[in-house]
Enzyme design. Sequence first.
Site, PDB file in Angstrom:
ATOM      1  CG  ASN A   7      -1.806   1.146   1.363  1.00 11.74           C
ATOM      2  OD1 ASN A   7      -1.796   2.048   0.522  1.00 11.74           O
ATOM      3  ND2 ASN A   7      -2.600   1.168   2.424  1.00 11.74           N
ATOM      4  NE  ARG A  91      -6.064   1.698   0.046  1.00  9.63           N
ATOM      5  CZ  ARG A  91      -6.027   2.811   0.751  1.00  9.63           C
ATOM      6  NH1 ARG A  91      -4.925   3.168   1.351  1.00  9.63           N
ATOM      7  NH2 ARG A  91      -7.090   3.571   0.855  1.00  9.63           N
ATOM      8  CG  HIS A 180     -12.782   3.850   3.504  1.00 12.56           C
ATOM      9  ND1 HIS A 180     -13.462   4.875   4.123  1.00 12.56           N
ATOM     10  CD2 HIS A 180     -11.466   4.066   3.770  1.00 12.56           C
ATOM     11  CE1 HIS A 180     -12.608   5.667   4.745  1.00 12.56           C
ATOM     12  NE2 HIS A 180     -11.379   5.205   4.530  1.00 12.56           N
ATOM     13  N   GLY A 212     -10.038   8.576   8.343  1.00  9.35           N
ATOM     14  CA  GLY A 212     -10.964   8.817   7.224  1.00  9.35           C
ATOM     15  C   GLY A 212     -12.190   7.979   7.535  1.00  9.35           C
ATOM     16  NE  ARG A 241      -9.643  12.850   4.547  1.00 10.76           N
ATOM     17  CZ  ARG A 241      -9.637  11.567   4.219  1.00 10.76           C
ATOM     18  NH1 ARG A 241     -10.626  11.053   3.506  1.00 10.76           N
ATOM     19  NH2 ARG A 241      -8.641  10.786   4.568  1.00 10.76           N
ATOM     20  NE  ARG A 285      -5.859   6.426  20.062  1.00  8.96           N
ATOM     21  CZ  ARG A 285      -5.019   5.742  19.298  1.00  8.96           C
ATOM     22  NH1 ARG A 285      -4.514   4.619  19.731  1.00  8.96           N
ATOM     23  NH2 ARG A 285      -4.688   6.180  18.097  1.00  8.96           N
ATOM     24  CD  GLU A 334     -11.631  -2.447  13.784  1.00  5.58           C
ATOM     25  OE1 GLU A 334     -10.607  -2.760  14.417  1.00  5.58           O
ATOM     26  OE2 GLU A 334     -11.670  -2.418  12.540  1.00  5.58           O
ATOM     27  CD  GLU A 384      -8.898  -0.816   4.518  1.00  8.33           C
ATOM     28  OE1 GLU A 384      -8.430  -0.302   5.538  1.00  8.33           O
ATOM     29  OE2 GLU A 384      -9.238  -0.173   3.515  1.00  8.33           O
TER      30      GLU A 384
HETATM   31  P1  ADP Z   1      -6.979   5.400   8.934  1.00 13.91           P
HETATM   32  O1  ADP Z   1      -6.748   4.013   8.374  1.00 13.91           O
HETATM   33  O2  ADP Z   1      -8.033   6.189   8.267  1.00 13.91           O
HETATM   34  O3  ADP Z   1      -5.722   6.176   9.208  1.00 13.91           O
HETATM   35  P2  ADP Z   1      -7.794   3.962  11.336  1.00 13.91           P
HETATM   36  O4  ADP Z   1      -8.939   3.137  10.901  1.00 13.91           O
HETATM   37  O5  ADP Z   1      -6.516   3.277  11.642  1.00 13.91           O
HETATM   38  O6  ADP Z   1      -7.579   5.189  10.368  1.00 13.91           O
HETATM   39  O7  ADP Z   1      -8.266   4.771  12.630  1.00 13.91           O
HETATM   40  C1  ADP Z   1      -7.387   5.601  13.327  1.00 13.91           C
HETATM   41  C2  ADP Z   1      -8.200   6.363  14.343  1.00 13.91           C
HETATM   42  O8  ADP Z   1      -8.867   5.456  15.219  1.00 13.91           O
HETATM   43  C3  ADP Z   1      -7.385   7.226  15.278  1.00 13.91           C
HETATM   44  O9  ADP Z   1      -7.119   8.488  14.705  1.00 13.91           O
HETATM   45  C4  ADP Z   1      -8.314   7.365  16.472  1.00 13.91           C
HETATM   46  O10 ADP Z   1      -9.204   8.444  16.268  1.00 13.91           O
HETATM   47  C5  ADP Z   1      -9.126   6.098  16.465  1.00 13.91           C
HETATM   48  N1  ADP Z   1      -8.774   5.178  17.537  1.00 13.91           N
HETATM   49  C6  ADP Z   1      -7.782   4.273  17.576  1.00 13.91           C
HETATM   50  N2  ADP Z   1      -7.759   3.613  18.749  1.00 13.91           N
HETATM   51  C7  ADP Z   1      -8.754   4.126  19.501  1.00 13.91           C
HETATM   52  C8  ADP Z   1      -9.262   3.883  20.820  1.00 13.91           C
HETATM   53  N3  ADP Z   1      -8.738   2.964  21.617  1.00 13.91           N
HETATM   54  N4  ADP Z   1     -10.308   4.624  21.239  1.00 13.91           N
HETATM   55  C9  ADP Z   1     -10.865   5.557  20.444  1.00 13.91           C
HETATM   56  N5  ADP Z   1     -10.439   5.829  19.195  1.00 13.91           N
HETATM   57  C10 ADP Z   1      -9.405   5.131  18.719  1.00 13.91           C
END
Ligand code: ADP
Length: 398
Positions: A7, A91, A180, A212, A241, A285, A334, A384
């Site tokens: 990726n 990807r 996505h 995202g 965004r 977080r 998640e 993914e």
């Molecule tokens: P991307 O692939 O779009 O960069 P992810 O799906 O990996 O994003 O998500 C990252 C985001 O998930 C972080 O910026 C944060 O906001 C959120 N995140 C990660 N762990 C936690 C957690 N334990 N509690 C709340 N939010 C979380």
Amino acid sequence: MKILVINCGSSSLKYQLIDFNTKTALAKGICERIGQEMGDIKHTPGDGEKVVKEVAMKDHEVAMQMVIEALTDKEYGVIKSLDEIDAVGHRVVHGGEKFANSTIISDEVIAAIEECNELAPLHNPANLIGIRACQKLMGGVPMVGVFDTAFHQTMPPKAYLYGIPTEYYDKYGIRKYGFHGTSHDYVSKRTAEYLGLPLENSKIIVCHLGNGASISAVLNGKSIDTSMGFTPLSGLVMGTRSGDIDPSIIEFIAKKENKSLDEVMNLLNKESGVWGMSKVSSDFRDINDAMDEGNEQAQIAFDVFVYRVVKYIGGYVAAMNGVDAIAFTAGVGENDWRVREDVCSYLGYLGITFEKEKNMVKGKETILSTPDSKVKVCIIPTNEELAIARETVALIKK
Ligand code: ADP
């Protein structure tokens, strides 16, 4: 079977070597700051310790070389030689209307991806550089392109056309593409499987909430609508965004602040969303911590984020004339119990009964609704890389 998943971003290269027989990652890692004076590769073998190595990588080809070295390293490598890799899955962000499915990469396919560059100027060129670097270093290994947009190619015109003169669609391909897709595809299928729903007769809403974020309506296994559009800027409020806004705001800000179009677009892409509203962070977080400390701006950003999710869910229930299951996935979906609880607190009208205790989990497949809930709610962690590996295996077996 061992599949390497690649990726590429404009200055990064993420990789994962997947043992397809056990569906586990043998190793994963990321090369960052490619093209800069100094960068690094972070490599984690299966269940081993992360190895970080500072190294200058002038381009993606050098980065790919570093990945190969890491994978075959005597100490922390996981394979003896490249011959063990059966195929590479790449990807690719934008497949335009050309790719409704993953495809074996050939010269014609590369040319077709190149034609989509204009639609994703930051991503597609980087993806192509990664493909070419792999071709050069891995010669005869079959390669497959997996597109972020492909899953949404089943949307009907009423969902993908904008209310602007149709010649812009005809001339420039201006329409909703959605992104996505690999995640929405994987999570919708897994949701059906997990809940025992027949996919070909199901109504599933997937909430991919990460940095995202996008939502999709998946009817009988096919995407019929999704919240991202011509670009990944539209739809939900995201980490940085804005998501949907009145387009007139762009002109208004440009005039008031004496900003160029590029500057306003940068503001909407990188300085808005949860970060721009809270001025705390784009990371949920930190938003949660700030809310616990009584930070009102963080609370407002959180509420706006949740409210937008709720409205999209409502819209997609209407579009599908009902819903069987709502799945939460990606970093926020998640892990953030508060987001899920708040979203579901609006959904009583659907006959959802939500179990707050069950919701206190992170990153684990879980049913959050009661057995008698009319609509099921669940967490389905996205994967993914595994989805890309799956597509890759399916194509090379053909
Ligand atoms: P991307 O692939 O779009 O960069 P992810 O799906 O990996 O994003 O998500 C990252 C985001 O998930 C972080 O910026 C944060 O906001 C959120 N995140 C990660 N762990 C936690 C957690 N334990 N509690 C709340 N939010 C979380």
